[in-house]
Design a protein around this motif. Sequence first.
Motif, PDB file in Angstrom:
ATOM      1  N   ALA A  30      23.413 -43.168  48.346  1.00  0.00           N
ATOM      2  CA  ALA A  30      22.119 -43.024  47.677  1.00  0.00           C
ATOM      3  C   ALA A  30      21.184 -42.040  48.367  1.00  0.00           C
ATOM      4  O   ALA A  30      20.145 -41.677  47.799  1.00  0.00           O
ATOM      5  N   VAL A  31      21.537 -41.587  49.575  1.00  0.00           N
ATOM      6  CA  VAL A  31      20.619 -40.738  50.337  1.00  0.00           C
ATOM      7  C   VAL A  31      20.435 -39.375  49.676  1.00  0.00           C
ATOM      8  O   VAL A  31      19.315 -38.873  49.539  1.00  0.00           O
ATOM      9  N   GLY A  32      21.536 -38.755  49.248  1.00  0.00           N
ATOM     10  CA  GLY A  32      21.448 -37.448  48.599  1.00  0.00           C
ATOM     11  C   GLY A  32      20.566 -37.457  47.360  1.00  0.00           C
ATOM     12  O   GLY A  32      19.632 -36.647  47.242  1.00  0.00           O
ATOM     13  N   PRO A  33      20.822 -38.360  46.409  1.00  0.00           N
ATOM     14  CA  PRO A  33      19.950 -38.439  45.233  1.00  0.00           C
ATOM     15  C   PRO A  33      18.499 -38.757  45.582  1.00  0.00           C
ATOM     16  O   PRO A  33      17.578 -38.225  44.941  1.00  0.00           O
ATOM     17  N   LEU A  34      18.285 -39.612  46.586  1.00  0.00           N
ATOM     18  CA  LEU A  34      16.913 -39.941  46.984  1.00  0.00           C
ATOM     19  C   LEU A  34      16.191 -38.711  47.530  1.00  0.00           C
ATOM     20  O   LEU A  34      15.028 -38.459  47.197  1.00  0.00           O
ATOM     21  N   LEU A  35      16.879 -37.934  48.364  1.00  0.00           N
ATOM     22  CA  LEU A  35      16.277 -36.712  48.894  1.00  0.00           C
ATOM     23  C   LEU A  35      15.989 -35.716  47.769  1.00  0.00           C
ATOM     24  O   LEU A  35      14.944 -35.057  47.764  1.00  0.00           O
ATOM     25  N   ALA A  36      16.906 -35.607  46.812  1.00  0.00           N
ATOM     26  CA  ALA A  36      16.688 -34.716  45.668  1.00  0.00           C
ATOM     27  C   ALA A  36      15.473 -35.157  44.864  1.00  0.00           C
ATOM     28  O   ALA A  36      14.666 -34.329  44.412  1.00  0.00           O
ATOM     29  N   LEU A  37      15.322 -36.471  44.696  1.00  0.00           N
ATOM     30  CA  LEU A  37      14.167 -36.999  43.968  1.00  0.00           C
ATOM     31  C   LEU A  37      12.868 -36.684  44.698  1.00  0.00           C
ATOM     32  O   LEU A  37      11.877 -36.253  44.082  1.00  0.00           O
ATOM     33  N   LEU A  38      12.872 -36.880  46.012  1.00  0.00           N
ATOM     34  CA  LEU A  38      11.672 -36.586  46.802  1.00  0.00           C
ATOM     35  C   LEU A  38      11.324 -35.101  46.756  1.00  0.00           C
ATOM     36  O   LEU A  38      10.146 -34.727  46.638  1.00  0.00           O
ATOM     37  N   LEU A  39      12.332 -34.229  46.837  1.00  0.00           N
ATOM     38  CA  LEU A  39      12.090 -32.790  46.772  1.00  0.00           C
ATOM     39  C   LEU A  39      11.508 -32.391  45.417  1.00  0.00           C
ATOM     40  O   LEU A  39      10.586 -31.554  45.340  1.00  0.00           O
ATOM     41  N   ALA A  40      12.018 -32.991  44.343  1.00  0.00           N
ATOM     42  CA  ALA A  40      11.485 -32.694  43.014  1.00  0.00           C
ATOM     43  C   ALA A  40      10.027 -33.130  42.911  1.00  0.00           C
ATOM     44  O   ALA A  40       9.184 -32.411  42.341  1.00  0.00           O
ATOM     45  N   CYS A  41       9.722 -34.314  43.479  1.00  0.00           N
ATOM     46  CA  CYS A  41       8.340 -34.804  43.445  1.00  0.00           C
ATOM     47  C   CYS A  41       7.415 -33.884  44.245  1.00  0.00           C
ATOM     48  O   CYS A  41       6.296 -33.578  43.800  1.00  0.00           O
ATOM     49  N   TYR A  43       7.862 -30.689  44.857  1.00  0.00           N
ATOM     50  CA  TYR A  43       7.738 -29.414  44.141  1.00  0.00           C
ATOM     51  C   TYR A  43       6.693 -29.510  43.025  1.00  0.00           C
ATOM     52  O   TYR A  43       5.812 -28.646  42.913  1.00  0.00           O
ATOM     53  N   PHE A  44       6.772 -30.549  42.210  1.00  0.00           N
ATOM     54  CA  PHE A  44       5.840 -30.653  41.086  1.00  0.00           C
ATOM     55  C   PHE A  44       4.440 -31.070  41.545  1.00  0.00           C
ATOM     56  O   PHE A  44       3.459 -30.766  40.868  1.00  0.00           O
ATOM     57  N   THR A  45       4.362 -31.741  42.687  1.00  0.00           N
ATOM     58  CA  THR A  45       3.041 -32.041  43.257  1.00  0.00           C
ATOM     59  C   THR A  45       2.322 -30.758  43.652  1.00  0.00           C
ATOM     60  O   THR A  45       1.110 -30.617  43.456  1.00  0.00           O
ATOM     61  N   VAL A  46       3.093 -29.820  44.203  1.00  0.00           N
ATOM     62  CA  VAL A  46       2.511 -28.530  44.584  1.00  0.00           C
ATOM     63  C   VAL A  46       2.152 -27.708  43.344  1.00  0.00           C
ATOM     64  O   VAL A  46       1.121 -27.019  43.332  1.00  0.00           O
ATOM     65  N   ARG A  47       2.980 -27.802  42.312  1.00  0.00           N
ATOM     66  CA  ARG A  47       2.769 -26.972  41.125  1.00  0.00           C
ATOM     67  C   ARG A  47       1.592 -27.427  40.265  1.00  0.00           C
ATOM     68  O   ARG A  47       0.921 -26.600  39.639  1.00  0.00           O
ATOM     69  N   PHE A  51       0.508 -34.215  38.473  1.00  0.00           N
ATOM     70  CA  PHE A  51       1.774 -34.934  38.636  1.00  0.00           C
ATOM     71  C   PHE A  51       1.622 -36.186  39.481  1.00  0.00           C
ATOM     72  O   PHE A  51       1.994 -37.285  39.071  1.00  0.00           O
ATOM     73  N   LEU A  52       1.080 -36.030  40.695  1.00  0.00           N
ATOM     74  CA  LEU A  52       1.033 -37.144  41.639  1.00  0.00           C
ATOM     75  C   LEU A  52      -0.199 -38.016  41.396  1.00  0.00           C
ATOM     76  O   LEU A  52      -1.110 -38.096  42.223  1.00  0.00           O
ATOM     77  N   THR A  53      -0.219 -38.667  40.252  1.00  0.00           N
ATOM     78  CA  THR A  53      -1.264 -39.638  39.928  1.00  0.00           C
ATOM     79  C   THR A  53      -0.596 -40.945  39.534  1.00  0.00           C
ATOM     80  O   THR A  53       0.548 -40.950  39.053  1.00  0.00           O
ATOM     81  N   GLY A  54      -1.301 -42.025  39.738  1.00  0.00           N
ATOM     82  CA  GLY A  54      -0.725 -43.324  39.403  1.00  0.00           C
ATOM     83  C   GLY A  54      -0.336 -43.421  37.949  1.00  0.00           C
ATOM     84  O   GLY A  54       0.735 -43.939  37.604  1.00  0.00           O
ATOM     85  N   ALA A  55      -1.186 -42.911  37.058  1.00  0.00           N
ATOM     86  CA  ALA A  55      -0.913 -42.999  35.622  1.00  0.00           C
ATOM     87  C   ALA A  55       0.338 -42.206  35.257  1.00  0.00           C
ATOM     88  O   ALA A  55       1.171 -42.665  34.461  1.00  0.00           O
ATOM     89  N   ASN A  56       0.507 -41.016  35.843  1.00  0.00           N
ATOM     90  CA  ASN A  56       1.662 -40.190  35.500  1.00  0.00           C
ATOM     91  C   ASN A  56       2.949 -40.772  36.063  1.00  0.00           C
ATOM     92  O   ASN A  56       3.990 -40.769  35.390  1.00  0.00           O
ATOM     93  N   LEU A  57       2.902 -41.282  37.295  1.00  0.00           N
ATOM     94  CA  LEU A  57       4.100 -41.882  37.875  1.00  0.00           C
ATOM     95  C   LEU A  57       4.520 -43.130  37.108  1.00  0.00           C
ATOM     96  O   LEU A  57       5.709 -43.376  36.894  1.00  0.00           O
TER      97      LEU A  57
END
Length: 336
Positions: A30-41, A43-47, A51-57
């Motif tokens: 599960a580590v690889g997918p978890l790291l991929a998920l964190l990287l995606a989050c 990336y979109f937080t920066v963009r 994105f990184l709001t309670g309502a959106n999550l």
Amino acid sequence: MSTVTATDHAEAGRGRGLPARAARFLALPAVGPLLALLLACVYFTVRTDRFLTGANLSLIVQQVMVVGALAAGQTIVILTAGIDLSNGAVMALGTIFMTRLAVSGGVPGVWAILIGVAVCTAFGVLNGTLVTMAKLPPFIVTLGTWNIAFALTHVYSNEQTITGLPKSLTFLGRTFPLGGTDVTYGSVVMLALFAVAWYVLRQTAAGRHVYAVGDDREAARLTGIPDRRLLLTVYTAAGAIYGLAGLLLVGRTSVGDPQAGQTDNLDSITAVVLGGVSLFGGRGSIIGALCGALIVGVIRNGLQLTGVPSIYQVLITGILVILAVSVDQLARRRRA
């Protein structure tokens, strides 16, 4: 001459032990997918700051909870080196039974739900019986039952969307406040489903048998594992999970839609593959499948927030699936 003390030996051992522990941690499925998920989050937080709001999550989890539940059932099947193409259609049939019985048949909501889940479970029994007793390939069996469930859904619903559902059927679509964010009960149920599945697969003998059968069915049989009974149980449990996914779908949409679930079988397989579960069976984690479903949800949500057309969301998801399968194939060749 230098003197080597016991403390020096202990520190050297700890130095060697830390990289070994880190390597073992990174090797967890599960580590690889978890790291991929964190990287995606990240990336979109920066963009975008939306994105990184309670309502959106919370919205992302709501959007993936149905496919996530289907992915949980799909995972236990794929871990046995099988596959289930029928899950989306079976789920849709279960929702039509639930909603029509409750609205047109006068059946109490709780009983309508139980009947809908029982219908899905029956399809799981049918799949498992044909795979174990008739020894038919899971791909062919579930392709056939996909068509059967799809046809029955449209016949039983008369091609009509069922509305005016009782509250007992839509309860999981309701929300409760958590840290200033509205969270649906369905999201909690989906996460609880993965927690239970993780416990069964990792902490029980039955779960270890699932991995053993998926890794080498003949070897598992020779060690005394009842492979036929296990496979029948797996497909039956998967069918029951699809029924729960149907209830989550009804809670989210508040209707019984005969058109629902037509591509959810592929979406669930996508989530499983992105979660690092091997299509060859015997390797992977149910938590990885959850991460896979969330990866798809995060990518689609993030691209939408950044103004990327929806067709590119499908394109990127397809590329990720091919990459994930390629990594799995390379890992399998190394082990061989």
